[in-house]
Design a protein around this motif. Structure first.
Motif, PDB file in Angstrom:
ATOM      1  N   ALA A   1      23.884  56.860  68.064  1.00 16.69           N
ATOM      2  CA  ALA A   1      23.620  57.985  68.959  1.00 16.69           C
ATOM      3  C   ALA A   1      22.825  57.547  70.185  1.00 16.69           C
ATOM      4  CB  ALA A   1      22.866  59.083  68.210  1.00 16.69           C
ATOM      5  N   ALA A   2      21.838  56.676  69.961  1.00 20.36           N
ATOM      6  CA  ALA A   2      21.020  56.177  71.068  1.00 20.36           C
ATOM      7  C   ALA A   2      21.854  55.335  72.029  1.00 20.36           C
ATOM      8  CB  ALA A   2      19.852  55.362  70.521  1.00 20.36           C
ATOM      9  N   GLU A   3      22.759  54.524  71.485  1.00 21.23           N
ATOM     10  CA  GLU A   3      23.633  53.714  72.332  1.00 21.23           C
ATOM     11  C   GLU A   3      24.574  54.602  73.142  1.00 21.23           C
ATOM     12  OE1 GLU A   3      25.449  51.046  69.585  1.00 21.23           O
ATOM     13  OE2 GLU A   3      23.792  49.597  69.660  1.00 21.23           O
ATOM     14  N   LYS A   4      25.068  55.684  72.538  1.00 22.12           N
ATOM     15  CA  LYS A   4      25.958  56.607  73.240  1.00 22.12           C
ATOM     16  C   LYS A   4      25.264  57.262  74.416  1.00 22.12           C
ATOM     17  CE  LYS A   4      29.199  60.389  72.325  1.00 22.12           C
ATOM     18  NZ  LYS A   4      29.805  61.237  71.256  1.00 22.12           N
ATOM     19  N   GLU A   5      23.975  57.547  74.263  1.00 21.39           N
ATOM     20  CA  GLU A   5      23.210  58.196  75.330  1.00 21.39           C
ATOM     21  C   GLU A   5      22.652  57.186  76.336  1.00 21.39           C
ATOM     22  OE1 GLU A   5      23.132  61.206  76.023  1.00 21.39           O
ATOM     23  OE2 GLU A   5      23.794  62.194  74.173  1.00 21.39           O
ATOM     24  N   GLY A   6      22.888  55.901  76.096  1.00 23.75           N
ATOM     25  CA  GLY A   6      22.369  54.889  77.006  1.00 23.75           C
ATOM     26  C   GLY A   6      20.891  54.611  76.819  1.00 23.75           C
ATOM     27  N   ILE A   7      20.330  55.098  75.717  1.00 21.41           N
ATOM     28  CA  ILE A   7      18.919  54.867  75.433  1.00 21.41           C
ATOM     29  C   ILE A   7      18.708  53.452  74.921  1.00 21.41           C
ATOM     30  CG2 ILE A   7      16.959  55.606  73.998  1.00 21.41           C
ATOM     31  CD1 ILE A   7      18.272  58.370  73.873  1.00 21.41           C
ATOM     32  N   LEU A   8      19.715  52.915  74.259  1.00 20.22           N
ATOM     33  CA  LEU A   8      19.587  51.645  73.554  1.00 20.22           C
ATOM     34  C   LEU A   8      20.794  50.772  73.865  1.00 20.22           C
ATOM     35  CD1 LEU A   8      17.322  50.905  71.489  1.00 20.22           C
ATOM     36  CD2 LEU A   8      18.977  51.387  69.693  1.00 20.22           C
ATOM     37  N   ASN A   9      20.540  49.481  74.106  1.00 18.66           N
ATOM     38  CA  ASN A   9      21.626  48.532  74.307  1.00 18.66           C
ATOM     39  C   ASN A   9      21.834  47.665  73.083  1.00 18.66           C
ATOM     40  OD1 ASN A   9      22.125  49.378  76.975  1.00 18.66           O
ATOM     41  ND2 ASN A   9      20.410  48.135  77.708  1.00 18.66           N
ATOM     42  N   GLU A  10      20.748  47.342  72.425  1.00 16.34           N
ATOM     43  CA  GLU A  10      20.807  46.542  71.208  1.00 16.34           C
ATOM     44  C   GLU A  10      19.613  46.903  70.347  1.00 16.34           C
ATOM     45  OE1 GLU A  10      18.520  42.511  72.661  1.00 16.34           O
ATOM     46  OE2 GLU A  10      20.700  42.621  72.962  1.00 16.34           O
ATOM     47  N   THR A  11      19.680  46.565  69.081  1.00 14.33           N
ATOM     48  CA  THR A  11      18.583  46.922  68.188  1.00 14.33           C
ATOM     49  C   THR A  11      18.360  45.840  67.155  1.00 14.33           C
ATOM     50  OG1 THR A  11      17.713  48.663  66.755  1.00 14.33           O
ATOM     51  CG2 THR A  11      20.021  48.120  66.503  1.00 14.33           C
ATOM     52  N   ASP A  12      17.231  45.904  66.497  1.00 15.89           N
ATOM     53  CA  ASP A  12      16.924  44.951  65.443  1.00 15.89           C
ATOM     54  C   ASP A  12      17.761  45.265  64.202  1.00 15.89           C
ATOM     55  OD1 ASP A  12      14.747  43.518  66.776  1.00 15.89           O
ATOM     56  OD2 ASP A  12      13.697  45.430  66.645  1.00 15.89           O
ATOM     57  N   ASP A  13      17.729  44.345  63.268  1.00 12.07           N
ATOM     58  CA  ASP A  13      18.395  44.556  61.993  1.00 12.07           C
ATOM     59  C   ASP A  13      17.863  45.839  61.350  1.00 12.07           C
ATOM     60  OD1 ASP A  13      19.951  43.495  59.610  1.00 12.07           O
ATOM     61  OD2 ASP A  13      17.950  43.766  58.765  1.00 12.07           O
ATOM     62  N   LEU A  14      18.773  46.635  60.779  1.00 12.07           N
ATOM     63  CA  LEU A  14      18.373  47.916  60.199  1.00 12.07           C
ATOM     64  C   LEU A  14      17.299  47.762  59.134  1.00 12.07           C
ATOM     65  CD1 LEU A  14      21.812  49.743  59.813  1.00 12.07           C
ATOM     66  CD2 LEU A  14      20.086  50.086  61.574  1.00 12.07           C
ATOM     67  N   ASN A  15      17.345  46.652  58.398  1.00 11.96           N
ATOM     68  CA  ASN A  15      16.358  46.442  57.336  1.00 11.96           C
ATOM     69  C   ASN A  15      14.947  46.289  57.890  1.00 11.96           C
ATOM     70  OD1 ASN A  15      18.134  46.492  55.081  1.00 11.96           O
ATOM     71  ND2 ASN A  15      18.872  44.472  55.650  1.00 11.96           N
ATOM     72  N   SER A  16      14.824  45.924  59.161  1.00 11.19           N
ATOM     73  CA  SER A  16      13.493  45.797  59.756  1.00 11.19           C
ATOM     74  C   SER A  16      12.970  47.135  60.251  1.00 11.19           C
ATOM     75  CB  SER A  16      13.519  44.788  60.912  1.00 11.19           C
ATOM     76  OG  SER A  16      14.177  45.339  62.042  1.00 11.19           O
ATOM     77  N   LEU A  17      13.840  48.148  60.309  1.00 10.71           N
ATOM     78  CA  LEU A  17      13.424  49.465  60.780  1.00 10.71           C
ATOM     79  C   LEU A  17      12.870  50.331  59.658  1.00 10.71           C
ATOM     80  CD1 LEU A  17      16.463  50.245  63.116  1.00 10.71           C
ATOM     81  CD2 LEU A  17      14.195  49.457  63.804  1.00 10.71           C
ATOM     82  N   VAL A  18      13.243  50.002  58.428  1.00 12.87           N
ATOM     83  CA  VAL A  18      12.741  50.740  57.255  1.00 12.87           C
ATOM     84  C   VAL A  18      12.190  49.714  56.276  1.00 12.87           C
ATOM     85  CG1 VAL A  18      13.292  52.361  55.412  1.00 12.87           C
ATOM     86  CG2 VAL A  18      14.489  52.526  57.607  1.00 12.87           C
TER      87      VAL A  18
END
Length: 317
Positions: free
Chosen positions: A295-312
């Motif tokens: 959703a963030a990528e669709k809105e242009g808020i995010l281009n790339e992100t860390d591994d999901l396991n590092s977010l939780v």
């Protein structure tokens, strides 16, 4: 042996004696003081329950709950060390990571579903009968670039609304119903208990902008700075254990949640009984963050992100 050593030896001996009688050494552990930033609303009432039921105390934690405006205020306070834990929605975590802040969920725990939604789009304008009628008008969410704003935009798209023809405004949840009455905006993205208040005051529900898009959807929880988590794993485990006990109480009997909310807010009892509570979970997989990344990528808020396991964060055994 000096007096300090004698005292330590006596304490150890007492602890050993009581342990032989079934009293754990944890009873002698030093209390850790924590400050936790939160919104004083029903979604985060598990903090109140963990306090009231003594679950924090059972983990030798002295927790000060600090009311704050939201993740935009809480995450900087975590970074400065003024707080050890706080709440945030998913976009708050992703935005912080984009800004280089090592924020992680220690408990990604609050969700809602179509049969128990806590967010709704409200209007008091009799001419607005469908989402399409919002074109050319103003719509409010509590903040921009957060989960509410993102879901409102996606909800409008799903209903064939040209979002370029909609004006988005930021209005805090408590001010949304007055904004409708004053025609400041044509519709608002409200959350409980304001959804219930709005319906009691004659507002119409156009839809549920979270669960009409995805059901169930996990959207918020408790965050901390990753360096703090890595340096204090036992404290984090104890804190999460206490919160999870409160969540299990709510899941076993939702009346406990309603009683807790009633004890800590000024919401009328009739509204507490009528409002939807949403759902709390104790084990949410990191994969649930993928929806928000997309959703963030669709809105242009995010281009790339860390591994999901590092977010939780997940404790190591």
């Amino acid at each position: 042996m000096n007096l300090k050593n004698l005292a330590a030896a006596a304490l150890f001996a007492a602890g050993s004696a009581l342990a032989s009688l079934g009293v754990p050494h944890a009873a002698f552990a030093e209390t850790t003081k924590l400050k936790v930033g939160y919104l004083p609303v029903g979604v985060y009432s598990y903090f109140w329950r963990a306090q009231d039921a003594g679950y924090f105390a059972d983990e030798n934690l002295e927790v000060e709950l600090v009311p704050m405006a939201g993740g935009g205020q809480i995450i900087p306070a975590l970074q400065s060390g003024a707080l050890q834990f706080g709440i945030s929605d998913a976009l708050g975590v992703l935005n912080a990571r984009k800004g280089g802040l090592p924020v992680t969920y220690v408990s990604f725990n609050f969700s809602q579903s179509s049969d128990n939604p806590v967010h709704a789009v409200l209007t008091t304008n009799p001419d607005i009968k469908s989402p399409k009628d919002l074109e050319g008008k103003a719509v409010a969410t509590n903040l921009s670039y957060n989960t509410d704003w993102t879901m409102m935009r996606e909800w409008l798209r799903k209903n064939d609304v040209d979002i370029d023809k909609v004006t988005f405004r930021e209005i805090p949840f408590p001010d949304m119903l007055p904004a409708l009455r004053n025609d400041t905006v044509a519709a608002v993205g409200a959350v409980e208990p304001f959804v219930t208040f709005g319906k009691e005051q004659g507002a119409n529900v156009l839809g549920h902008y979270f669960t009409d898009v995805k059901s169930p959807v996990v959207l918020s929880g408790i965050v901390a700075m990753l360096p703090y988590v890595e340096e204090n794993p036992d404290i984090v485990k104890g804190f999460v254990k206490a919160v999870n006990r409160a969540i299990e109480d709510f899941k076993a009997d939702p009346a406990v949640a309603r009683e807790t909310i009633g004890a800590h807010t000024k919401i009328p009892a009739t509204a507490i009984e009528a409002m939807n509570l949403g759902d709390w979970e104790t084990e949410v997989p990191p994969s649930e963050m993928q929806f928000w990344v997309d959703a963030a990528e669709k809105e242009g808020i995010l281009n790339e992100t860390d591994d999901l396991n590092s977010l939780v964060w997940s404790p190591k055994e």
